[in-house]
Motif scaffolding. Sequence first.
Motif, PDB file in Angstrom:
ATOM      1  N   VAL A  66       0.912  -1.073  -0.263  1.00 13.73           N
ATOM      2  CA  VAL A  66       0.329   0.175   0.032  1.00 13.73           C
ATOM      3  C   VAL A  66       0.542   1.602   0.273  1.00 13.73           C
ATOM      4  O   VAL A  66       1.873   1.407   0.830  1.00 13.73           O
ATOM      5  N   PRO A 104      -8.289   0.888  -4.159  1.00 18.81           N
ATOM      6  CA  PRO A 104      -8.369   1.534  -3.379  1.00 18.81           C
ATOM      7  C   PRO A 104      -8.047   1.211  -2.146  1.00 18.81           C
ATOM      8  O   PRO A 104      -7.226   0.936  -0.854  1.00 18.81           O
ATOM      9  N   THR A 105      -7.183  -0.791  -2.350  1.00 23.56           N
ATOM     10  CA  THR A 105      -6.752  -1.347  -0.942  1.00 23.56           C
ATOM     11  C   THR A 105      -5.809  -0.952  -1.344  1.00 23.56           C
ATOM     12  O   THR A 105      -4.414  -1.849  -0.728  1.00 23.56           O
ATOM     13  N   ILE A 108      -3.216   4.910  -1.498  1.00 25.46           N
ATOM     14  CA  ILE A 108      -4.426   5.814  -0.307  1.00 25.46           C
ATOM     15  C   ILE A 108      -3.677   7.044  -0.626  1.00 25.46           C
ATOM     16  O   ILE A 108      -2.727   7.568  -0.355  1.00 25.46           O
ATOM     17  N   ARG A 134      -7.418  11.042   2.647  1.00 25.44           N
ATOM     18  CA  ARG A 134      -7.357  10.723   4.001  1.00 25.44           C
ATOM     19  C   ARG A 134      -7.174  11.956   4.938  1.00 25.44           C
ATOM     20  O   ARG A 134      -6.693  11.331   6.550  1.00 25.44           O
ATOM     21  N   TRP A 325      -1.840   2.372   9.744  1.00 31.49           N
ATOM     22  CA  TRP A 325      -3.107   2.299  10.218  1.00 31.49           C
ATOM     23  C   TRP A 325      -3.279   3.043  11.016  1.00 31.49           C
ATOM     24  O   TRP A 325      -5.088   3.550  11.087  1.00 31.49           O
ATOM     25  N   THR A 333      -6.855  -1.908   4.783  1.00 29.81           N
ATOM     26  CA  THR A 333      -7.572  -2.434   3.343  1.00 29.81           C
ATOM     27  C   THR A 333      -7.630  -3.855   2.998  1.00 29.81           C
ATOM     28  O   THR A 333      -8.160  -4.234   2.666  1.00 29.81           O
ATOM     29  N   ARG A 334      -6.495  -5.079   3.615  1.00 28.61           N
ATOM     30  CA  ARG A 334      -6.634  -6.011   3.480  1.00 28.61           C
ATOM     31  C   ARG A 334      -6.174  -7.029   4.971  1.00 28.61           C
ATOM     32  O   ARG A 334      -5.069  -6.434   5.426  1.00 28.61           O
TER      33      ARG A 334
END
Length: 334
Positions: A66, A104-105, A108, A134, A325, A333-334
């Motif tokens: 990410v 989006p995963t 950001i 964000r 995060w 996201t995952r």
Amino acid sequence: MLVDTHAHLLPYDYPADAPECFPRMEAVDGESARTLLFGPMTFKAKDVFFDAERRIEAQDASGVDVEVLSPMPPLLKYDLPVDDGLSLARHVNEFSATLAQFDPTRLIALGMVPMQDPEVATKELQAIKDQGLRGVEIASNVVGSSIGHEKFLPFFQEVERLGLSVFVHAMPSPTERLPMSAMGTYVVGVEGAFAAGSMVTGGTAAACPDLRISFSHAAGGFPLMIPRHQYFWGGSWNEEPVDPERAVMPDDGPSPFEFARRFWYDSMVFDRRALTYLIDTLGADRLLVGSDFPAMLREDPAARTLKSMGLPEETLQQILWDNAWQWLGMEPTR
């Protein structure tokens, strides 16, 4: 799993009827790159700056899962007239939101605002949130004013209220304490330290305890200054108990170390010894991976130095993945 929290983007283009003070992007013959022209600045931008598919390919090639994308720092040009600064910010923010929507995963995005007018910048924050961005990237100073100045407090209070995140990128100030040739070296350290220090000494850190803010390049020299501030605050060495007889500037509030441990810092300090100091002094939960990609090449693979330090797996996982995060205030996201 790895999140790169310090990666940059550039819009592919700008409106044909944009003010003369806007940047321009020109095609490069026979290449997918484009040339950024912004005042005296000329910069050849590879397509990974503005092509989402190329970004994902670059992530896969370097072991990044990410990216948190922020505008290329020269776009944070706070000496523009405020109306032009707002127009530029809106154009960049629209492009950033669209780029992130590609996946989006994996992508950001953060936006930007015209900090030269704190009231206008504050009002624009809701639009940034509504676009799905964000948070915001800001420069370490605003035409020479420290970001911890009281005039910016309402801005940070609104950021905190909206649950957005802030990324502070070190940028030179107009005082020219160091030559521009030192921009990539010492200016980053000096300006990062001024920015983070001003957030503590100016009262913003106390007024906004839930503000999620990170600093590029570990806020430069700031982490080395904290022990000195701690001594003047509490009169002791090595973060030992307060010695009121030695304290020069006693305060019943949080200690300088406690304030510093409310911030996040990216790990782009180029040396495992510096990373060891940051972990020991500020805590592994305060560090984020950063690369400055694609303005600079990532380590190969990404975060190679961090991974080579023999850190406990739980600590390494914090820095590579979990902390990002927390700073972003969102679920992975995952």
